[in-house]
Design an enzyme around this catalytic site. Sequence first.
Site, short mmCIF file in Angstrom:
data_model
loop_
_atom_site.label_atom_id
_atom_site.label_comp_id
_atom_site.label_asym_id
_atom_site.label_seq_id
_atom_site.Cartn_x
_atom_site.Cartn_y
_atom_site.Cartn_z
CB THR A 78 -0.91 0.00 1.24
OG1 THR A 78 -0.10 -0.15 2.42
CG2 THR A 78 -1.92 -1.15 1.19
CD GLU A 79 4.89 -0.47 0.58
OE1 GLU A 79 5.59 -1.28 1.20
OE2 GLU A 79 3.97 -0.85 -0.19
CB VAL A 80 1.77 3.93 -4.50
CG1 VAL A 80 3.03 3.34 -5.10
CG2 VAL A 80 0.60 2.94 -4.58
#
Length: 267
Positions: A143-145
Amino acid sequence: MNTPTADTLALQYIDYRCTNRVATITLNRPEKRNALNYEMVSQLKQAFDIAENDDECKIIILKAAGPVFCSGADLEYLQQLEGNSYAENLEDSTHLMQLLHLIYTLKKVVIAQVNGHAIASGCGLATVCDFAYTVPSAQFGYTEVKIGFLPAIVKVFLLRKIGEAKAKELLLTGDLISAEKAKTFGLVNEVVPEEELEMRVRELAERLCVQNSAQAMEVTKELIAMVQELPLKEALEYAAERNALARATDDCQSGIHAFLNKQPIIW
């Protein structure tokens, strides 16, 4: 300093125990959904180092306490990073990289027992293990983006594991996927009922202990990691060299002798 070995080891965030040649490393920070901070990464590195050097250990299971396998980076820890210099951030990201590389290249087989959601760097932990078993309710994703961050380190391993197209879908959308979709992607090996997870993982670990040569599994794992980095001709030459060296090992000679004489092989 000598590397400690023990049947059991309790650190602040990690538990280690070894029974019947199977070591279990447990993420033990359930009140924080087993989120990773600097100290937890350090303790994981210590536990895997102990397992690799533990003569009583042949197979390793990575599991977690509580309903979540690992939710990724600790939010309070991320807040502390806001004031870091580039050098401090590089040291910190290198720290995580070293853990993932350690698991991926460990001499012993590592099985992830994913009892709940595995998100961001938590998904990275499952990705670098050699096998991953999970439950139907678990979700997986990077989910980093969604918070302006990069799944930079885990990307290296994910591309190797599932290929570019599926990696792009996970990394560029940042969406979570179901356990079943994670299986179709090749991110996990099996999805099993929650009440059977521990038993199925333990069965796999004990089967590998009994039926396979530790030396052969170690070199096979090394080959899988190495040949992907080499041009085709060099990869084949390297594989041929390892094949020739393996023939002279005690394990190979004992195994062939037992096979030809129809005797049980005791590993």
